[in-house]
Scaffold this active site. Structure first.
Site, PDB file in Angstrom:
ATOM      1  N   SER A 104       0.823  -1.208   0.000  1.00  0.00           N
ATOM      2  CA  SER A 104       0.000   0.000   0.000  1.00  0.00           C
ATOM      3  C   SER A 104       0.858   1.258   0.000  1.00  0.00           C
ATOM      4  O   SER A 104       2.053   1.231   0.334  1.00  0.00           O
ATOM      5  CB  SER A 104      -0.903   0.019   1.234  1.00  0.00           C
ATOM      6  OG  SER A 104      -0.137   0.258   2.402  1.00  0.00           O
ATOM      7  N   ASP A 109      -1.358  -0.985  -3.755  1.00  0.00           N
ATOM      8  CA  ASP A 109      -2.691  -0.851  -3.178  1.00  0.00           C
ATOM      9  C   ASP A 109      -2.972   0.571  -2.713  1.00  0.00           C
ATOM     10  O   ASP A 109      -2.125   1.211  -2.079  1.00  0.00           O
ATOM     11  CB  ASP A 109      -2.833  -1.821  -1.998  1.00  0.00           C
ATOM     12  CG  ASP A 109      -4.269  -1.969  -1.534  1.00  0.00           C
ATOM     13  OD1 ASP A 109      -5.166  -2.008  -2.394  1.00  0.00           O
ATOM     14  OD2 ASP A 109      -4.490  -2.043  -0.311  1.00  0.00           O
ATOM     15  N   HIS A 110      -4.180   1.047  -2.999  1.00  0.00           N
ATOM     16  CA  HIS A 110      -4.662   2.363  -2.556  1.00  0.00           C
ATOM     17  C   HIS A 110      -3.667   3.482  -2.890  1.00  0.00           C
ATOM     18  O   HIS A 110      -3.370   4.337  -2.055  1.00  0.00           O
ATOM     19  CB  HIS A 110      -4.966   2.346  -1.058  1.00  0.00           C
ATOM     20  CG  HIS A 110      -6.342   1.809  -0.763  1.00  0.00           C
ATOM     21  ND1 HIS A 110      -7.489   2.506  -1.038  1.00  0.00           N
ATOM     22  CD2 HIS A 110      -6.729   0.625  -0.240  1.00  0.00           C
ATOM     23  CE1 HIS A 110      -8.547   1.781  -0.680  1.00  0.00           C
ATOM     24  NE2 HIS A 110      -8.113   0.627  -0.210  1.00  0.00           N
ATOM     25  N   ASP A 130      -6.707   4.847  -6.290  1.00  0.00           N
ATOM     26  CA  ASP A 130      -7.795   5.316  -5.437  1.00  0.00           C
ATOM     27  C   ASP A 130      -7.962   6.826  -5.577  1.00  0.00           C
ATOM     28  O   ASP A 130      -7.268   7.606  -4.923  1.00  0.00           O
ATOM     29  CB  ASP A 130      -7.500   4.936  -3.981  1.00  0.00           C
ATOM     30  CG  ASP A 130      -8.634   5.304  -3.037  1.00  0.00           C
ATOM     31  OD1 ASP A 130      -9.628   5.886  -3.505  1.00  0.00           O
ATOM     32  OD2 ASP A 130      -8.515   5.010  -1.834  1.00  0.00           O
ATOM     33  N   GLU A 168     -11.918   2.337  -7.280  1.00  0.00           N
ATOM     34  CA  GLU A 168     -12.960   2.370  -6.269  1.00  0.00           C
ATOM     35  C   GLU A 168     -13.951   3.465  -6.597  1.00  0.00           C
ATOM     36  O   GLU A 168     -13.572   4.586  -6.916  1.00  0.00           O
ATOM     37  CB  GLU A 168     -12.320   2.630  -4.901  1.00  0.00           C
ATOM     38  CG  GLU A 168     -13.287   2.695  -3.744  1.00  0.00           C
ATOM     39  CD  GLU A 168     -12.562   2.868  -2.428  1.00  0.00           C
ATOM     40  OE1 GLU A 168     -12.949   3.757  -1.665  1.00  0.00           O
ATOM     41  OE2 GLU A 168     -11.597   2.116  -2.185  1.00  0.00           O
ATOM     42  N   HIS A 195     -12.648  -0.644   6.457  1.00  0.00           N
ATOM     43  CA  HIS A 195     -11.217  -0.865   6.627  1.00  0.00           C
ATOM     44  C   HIS A 195     -10.831  -0.911   8.103  1.00  0.00           C
ATOM     45  O   HIS A 195     -11.468  -0.282   8.949  1.00  0.00           O
ATOM     46  CB  HIS A 195     -10.412   0.266   5.961  1.00  0.00           C
ATOM     47  CG  HIS A 195     -10.420   0.221   4.470  1.00  0.00           C
ATOM     48  ND1 HIS A 195     -11.210   1.036   3.705  1.00  0.00           N
ATOM     49  CD2 HIS A 195      -9.717  -0.545   3.591  1.00  0.00           C
ATOM     50  CE1 HIS A 195     -10.994   0.779   2.424  1.00  0.00           C
ATOM     51  NE2 HIS A 195     -10.099  -0.174   2.335  1.00  0.00           N
ATOM     52  N   HIS A 200     -13.111  -4.735  -0.065  1.00  0.00           N
ATOM     53  CA  HIS A 200     -12.135  -4.152   0.850  1.00  0.00           C
ATOM     54  C   HIS A 200     -12.638  -4.305   2.278  1.00  0.00           C
ATOM     55  O   HIS A 200     -13.817  -4.535   2.522  1.00  0.00           O
ATOM     56  CB  HIS A 200     -11.933  -2.669   0.545  1.00  0.00           C
ATOM     57  CG  HIS A 200     -11.167  -2.408  -0.713  1.00  0.00           C
ATOM     58  ND1 HIS A 200     -10.648  -1.180  -1.029  1.00  0.00           N
ATOM     59  CD2 HIS A 200     -10.820  -3.223  -1.744  1.00  0.00           C
ATOM     60  CE1 HIS A 200     -10.017  -1.236  -2.187  1.00  0.00           C
ATOM     61  NE2 HIS A 200     -10.123  -2.470  -2.650  1.00  0.00           N
ATOM     62  N   GLY A 201     -11.740  -4.167   3.244  1.00  0.00           N
ATOM     63  CA  GLY A 201     -12.142  -4.244   4.644  1.00  0.00           C
ATOM     64  C   GLY A 201     -12.602  -5.625   5.067  1.00  0.00           C
ATOM     65  O   GLY A 201     -13.417  -5.771   5.980  1.00  0.00           O
ATOM     66  N   THR A 206      -5.712  -6.273   8.128  1.00  0.00           N
ATOM     67  CA  THR A 206      -5.692  -6.111   9.582  1.00  0.00           C
ATOM     68  C   THR A 206      -5.738  -7.452  10.300  1.00  0.00           C
ATOM     69  O   THR A 206      -5.042  -7.661  11.303  1.00  0.00           O
ATOM     70  CB  THR A 206      -6.871  -5.230  10.033  1.00  0.00           C
ATOM     71  OG1 THR A 206      -6.766  -3.955   9.395  1.00  0.00           O
ATOM     72  CG2 THR A 206      -6.878  -5.046  11.536  1.00  0.00           C
TER      73      THR A 206
END
Length: 278
Positions: free
Chosen positions: A50, A83-84, A105, A135, A177, A205-206, A230
């Site tokens: 990320s 990522d992102h 993103d 996204e 997230h 996501h999340g 996470t």
């Protein structure tokens, strides 16, 4: 093995009715664990670095090149994914380093600017053989920007894909997230409705906040790429704490980081098989 493109990995998964695990790399131990899990299960994996991880390391190249080298040592398809990313310059750097996929993103921009900027990134990446995820709907609970309760409209999602040409679309369907408890409630009917309207694979996501049974249900409803970060960080940290509690005099970092690496490899392998419907 040559790194795989995200669009190809997801296309295979869609045709076989399975999900693909996408896990974040922060330290080298993460990359080693995730690639070991892919090799053990014989399933593809998306190795995500990320923009936050880039800031942590101070630059993209060291962790990216290390992850790329680890992925090249196995026979299963591995996607090297940025990522992102909010910076077009970082996307350009990732292309130069050999990334096969980026998640751009621009969701913090107004809708017209998001679509226009994403289209520009897609055109550039496709010219370099790189897949693009983007996204549209905001995903709850990140940096105070993604509002909880936001949901993606299926028709708007379809228009976004047409306008931008992205290869995969992250949608807001009830996850958030950075959740540390697996209590999110996904809108499975909405996933199915978006899947029916959108011609590219969908991304959740999340997913750390989503229970196993709901992850399986989401894949059945039409989700393909499932991002989990996470949860694996919690596994990594728990193993480290357990080892240090049991061995309070240890100072060799290889011992406790090795324990964490093993724990992440085991859990990532379990998740890969769960998403694949095994």
């Amino acid at each position: 093995m040559t790194l795989a493109r995200l669009d190809e990995v997801l296309a295979d998964a869609v045709s076989e009715g399975r999900g693909v695990g996408a896990f974040n790399v922060i330290q080298l131990e993460h990359a080693e664990a995730l690639v070991a899990a892919a090799e053990r299960t014989g399933l593809p994996v998306v190795l995500q670095i990320s923009e936050n991880a880039v800031r942590y390391h101070g630059s993209l190249a060291p962790i990216a090149l290390a992850t790329k080298a680890v992925a090249a040592s196995v026979s299963v398809p591995c996607v090297l994914h940025l990522d992102h990313a909010q910076s077009e310059a970082l996307v350009e750097e990732a292309i130069g380093l050999g990334f096969t996929s980026v998640m751009f993103d621009a969701s913090r921009l107004d809708d017209d600017t998001n679509r226009r900027t994403t289209r520009r990134v897609v055109d550039h990446c496709h010219g370099s053989g790189v897949s693009v995820e983007a996204e549209l709907g905001e995903i709850g609970g990140k940096d105070g920007v993604h509002a909880p309760g936001v949901r993606t409209d299926p028709a708007d999602a379809a228009r976004f894909v047409t306008d931008t040409g992205v290869d995969a679309l992250a949608v807001a369907v009830g996850s958030s997230h950075a959740m540390s408890s697996r209590t999110a409630r996904l809108d499975l009917a909405l996933i199915a409705a978006i899947h029916e309207r959108v011609p590219v694979p969908l991304v959740l996501h999340g997913s750390s906040g989503v229970a196993d049974a709901d992850l399986v249900a989401a894949v059945r409803a039409g989700m393909t790429k499932v991002n989990i970060a996470t949860h694996l960080n919690a596994v990594f940290t728990a193993a480290l704490r357990e080892f240090l509690d049991a061995h309070p005099t240890v100072v060799d970092t290889r011992t406790y980081l090795g324990a964490s690496r093993t724990a992440v490899a085991d859990e990532a392998a379990r998740l890969l098989e769960l998403l694949a419907g095994r």
